[in-house]
Design an enzyme around this catalytic site. Structure first.
Site, PDB file in Angstrom:
ATOM      1  N   GLN B 131      -3.933  -6.960   4.002  1.00 34.58           N
ATOM      2  CA  GLN B 131      -2.932  -6.392   3.092  1.00 34.58           C
ATOM      3  C   GLN B 131      -2.432  -7.451   2.113  1.00 34.58           C
ATOM      4  OE1 GLN B 131       1.230  -5.966   4.469  1.00 34.58           O
ATOM      5  NE2 GLN B 131       0.971  -3.781   4.102  1.00 34.58           N
ATOM      6  N   GLY B 132      -2.723  -7.260   0.827  1.00 33.41           N
ATOM      7  CA  GLY B 132      -2.250  -8.197  -0.188  1.00 33.41           C
ATOM      8  C   GLY B 132      -0.983  -7.686  -0.856  1.00 33.41           C
ATOM      9  N   GLU B 249       4.735   5.629   8.626  1.00 31.20           N
ATOM     10  CA  GLU B 249       4.566   4.822   9.837  1.00 31.20           C
ATOM     11  C   GLU B 249       5.899   4.220  10.261  1.00 31.20           C
ATOM     12  OE1 GLU B 249       2.027   3.941  12.163  1.00 31.20           O
ATOM     13  OE2 GLU B 249       1.206   5.788  11.349  1.00 31.20           O
TER      14      GLU B 249
END
Lengths: 359, 405
Positions: B131-132, B249
């Site tokens: 994840q960037g 989430e």
């Protein structure tokens, strides 16, 4: 939407208790000769009979029902001996042949039995002689916030045999000394010097006494936890209300992050203990009773620490007014503090848990 | 010293399901994998992949995905049970960046081609994502990110720098938020790009962290050309994708079961330390009380999670509650590992990295290494109250709910 506590065990018992408790006046005088208006209402409602079986005219209901009463009472910092007389005593006396009459009278609200299970510094000695039982020693810390018709306590014979004794209030002499506790509870230490009772006052003896006392006290502790959950929920509501209303430096206190975050810590603790206590009560209602005292000790240990932390936060966040006995939040804090110490404090429960772990 | 497992009966209808899970975890997870988890070693792509392949073969590759994409279609309670059983059996967790994060975003915002290209490889564990998001100037305030992508024909050209990129050193793909416009609010003008890590111009540099594990990296992007087909959703609406992920989430059913297992481990450690000794020492009493408080806390957290699962399934879960759970569990994990640190003691803190073993000459005993891993874990767990929204940010979220403003 601002925070509002959700009851662990919602229903009629919770609602009724909350209504009566909300109207209860705060008293700080020792008037144990007459029951208070609030206590009379509880007696009429049959709260002492909730756990008593139907064969003895009780409701035969579950611990969840008493927990509902305890939580609602806790919301109003009610100092009355609900856990002691509506749960501990019925559990202590359940199934004992000699206790039938008093159980029926309790269910009807005509008798009220004060348990004195903390032996205190001077143990109570018993001598049986024919049909007489003679007692010497002291009843330590009898909760007489409301009047009692009987005492139930443990006395020990010379040979070490423990006896569970039920004594009518009239059969023991008057107060030796009386005390007002931190949360308005009123207790008495009563000296017994050669007091004689009928031998039929002995309801149980031997190992059975310890088992009963341990289990009943554990449940007392769990109900103190339910009271604490009620008190914490109400403390958070009142603290938020205060911080939202009170203006300093030209703004509401509720705008200060340091204060908001401390309230959040109270709330997170609340959600946690609420789940923990609710689950323990449900487990006790439904599961086998074998390991109950140990599981309850873990919960009570946690609540003793957390209840006190939250109480201290509630006082701090109210500033100066938090020191006032007239402030409901301060009374809630004192109530939570008292609950944390009653039925075994943090260290009593730690000892109970640590004994098998360390040996 | 057992963790109370109070609410088995609330999950009664799932008893048969639990048994099925238990048998699978027992028979299908390789012992070597369990050993890595049991001894608290860092789980790398290799272990994640082996476990993912086993789960995929059983049809359980994606417990959180709908059936149409090859998921199990389990509800939150079933997912919770899956986590509880696998954590108890010392199975590795599942790798979350593909399954938990970008997978559902691709399902929601992706084109049919993107779904066909990316989802199956997440499911079978053949393609790995990182994840960037964070940048040197954009941490909790993510929308301040500056890494820019400029269109050039049918490509985007990316220039900038990402930081704290976990698993970048072992990932095949990076989903990354970039700025495609400087107009309007800072949340506008952000886009989500899917970047193959072997694209020229990407440089991954490890960040040496206090835990001495290689977990996070700096990722430098220098004229990195990515096909426009790798834009997820609409250009300038990447923030929407990021928000979607956060909203979706909110509950992580894995946290509490892993905590419960850690609490057991710490209990065993404390017992082992006291074994054979004479009278219990003051330190044992102190440690015991901390352990009991943490154990009770785990029981409370479990109830919080189970009730949050109920509320989420009914659509009534408040943000304050999921944040409270995150806040509480991350704090609890630090308390527990703090007890472990105190049990392991100065001996292992002073001997964290075996420099002889690093040269291949000698290897420390397994028991020693297991305790040493706890020190690594203690240091690593400082990130629990920082990553995924710091505790202070969570407190702000909760306070907004509590105060109604």
């Amino acid at each position: 939407m601002t925070f509002h506590a959700t009851p662990m065990f919602p229903g009629d018992l919770y609602d009724t208790t909350a209504r009566v408790a909300a109207a209860a006046p705060v008293t700080e005088t020792f008037e144990s000769q007459e029951p208070s208006e609030t206590w009379s209402q509880f007696l009429q409602l049959g709260w002492q009979g909730v756990l008593i079986d139907e064969a003895h005219d009780g409701a035969g209901a579950s611990l969840g029902d008493v927990a509902a009463i305890a939580e609602a009472a806790g919301r109003h910092a009610l100092a009355q001996p609900l856990a002691a007389r509506c749960a501990v005593v019925p559990l202590l006396l359940a199934g004992l042949p000699g206790a039938s009459d008093v159980l029926r009278a309790m269910a009807a609200g005509e008798a009220s039995v004060c348990p004195v299970l903390d032996t205190g510094p001077v143990p109570l000695a018993a001598v049986r002689d024919g049909d007489r039982l003679t007692l010497n020693g002291r009843l330590h810390g009898a909760d007489l916030t409301e009047p009692a018709t009987h005492f139930v306590f443990v006395a020990t014979q010379d040979d070490g045999l423990p006896l569970l004794v039920l004594a009518p209030r009239d059969a023991v002499p008057g107060h030796a000394s009386t005390w007002l506790g931190i949360d308005g509870r009123q207790t008495a230490d009563i000296a017994l010097s050669g007091v004689t009772l009928a031998a039929s006052s002995v309801l149980a003896q031997g190992e059975d006494v310890y088992t009963r006392v341990e289990r009943a006290s554990a449940v007392g502790g769990l109900l103190a936890c339910a009271q604490t959950v009620g008190a914490i929920g109400a403390m958070i509501e009142q603290t938020i209300e205060y911080l939202t209303t009170r203006v300093q430096f030209g703004v509401a206190l509720a705008t200060f992050q340091a204060l908001r975050h401390r309230v959040v810590e109270m709330y997170v603790a609340y959600e946690n203990v609420r789940g923990m206590v609710r689950r323990q009560v449900l487990d006790l209602c439904e599961g086998p009773a074998g390991s109950a005292p140990r599981d309850i000790a873990l919960v009570k240990l946690y609540l003793s620490v957390t209840g006190r932390q939250v109480a201290e936060s509630a006082i701090q966040l109210h500033g100066g007014i938090g020191m006032s006995r007239e402030l409901p939040a301060a009374r809630l804090a004192m109530h939570a503090l008292a609950c944390s110490l009653q039925w075994g404090d943090r260290f009593a429960h730690l000892d109970r848990l640590a004994r098998p772990a360390l040996h | 010293m057992t963790i109370p497992h109070p609410s088995s009966h609330t999950l009664d209808p799932y008893d048969a399901f639990r048994e099925e899970l238990r048998q699978f975890a027992e028979s299908e997870c390789p012992p070597a994998l369990k050993e890595v988890v049991r001894t608290n070693q860092k789980v790398t792509r290799n272990e994640y992949r082996i476990w993912q392949e086993k789960l995929f073969a059983r049809g359980w590759g994606a417990p959180n995905w709908p059936v149409e994409y090859g998921g199990t279609g389990w509800d939150l309670q079933q997912r919770y049970l899956f986590e509880e059983v696998t954590a108890q059996a010392d199975c590795p967790p599942q790798y979350h960046h593909g399954l938990g994060h970008i997978g559902p975003v691709i399902m929601h915002f992706g084109t049919p081609e993107q779904k066909a290209r990316f989802l199956p490889r997440i499911l079978d564990g053949s393609e790995w994502w990182c994840q960037g998001y964070s940048e040197p100037g954009a941490g909790s305030d993510l929308a301040s990110l500056k890494t820019a992508a400029v269109r050039d024909g049918d490509h985007y050209v990316i220039n900038g720098q990402k930081i704290w990129t976990s698993h970048a050193q072992e990932a095949d793909m990076m989903y990354t938020l970039v700025r495609t416009s400087n107009e309007g609010r800072k949340q506008a003008g952000i886009s989500l790009l899917l970047v193959p890590m072997d694209t020229p111009g990407i440089e991954v540099r490890p960040i040496p962290t206090i835990d001495h594990w290689h977990h996070v990296n700096e990722v430098f992007l220098n004229d990195v050309r990515v096909p426009c087909a790798n834009l997820l959703g609409v250009e300038g609406e990447g923030w929407k994708c990021a928000k979607f992920l956060l909203d979706r989430e909110r509950l992580s059913p894995a946290t509490v079961p892993r905590l419960a297992r850690l609490a057991e481990q710490v209990g065993e450690l404390l017992r082992a330390r006291g074994a054979g000794g004479s009278a219990p020492s003051a330190s044992q009493h102190v440690l015991l009380e901390r352990l009991y408080l943490a154990q009770a806390g785990v029981a409370g957290a479990r109830e919080m999670l189970l009730s949050a699962i109920q509320e989420e399934m009914q659509g009534t879960l408040a943000a304050s509650k999921s944040s409270a759970l995150k806040l509480y569990c991350s704090d609890l994990s630090q308390q527990l590992i703090g007890i472990a640190l105190d049990i392991a003691g100065p001996e292992y803190a002073a001997r964290l990295v075996d420099t002889v073993a690093a040269t291949g000459q000698e290897v420390a005993s397994d028991a020693d290494d297991s305790l040493r891993q706890l020190i690594h874990t203690y240091l690593f767990y400082r990130s629990r109250t920082i990553a995924g929204g710091t505790s202070e940010v969570q407190k702000n979220v909760i306070a907004r709910d509590l105060f109604g403003a």
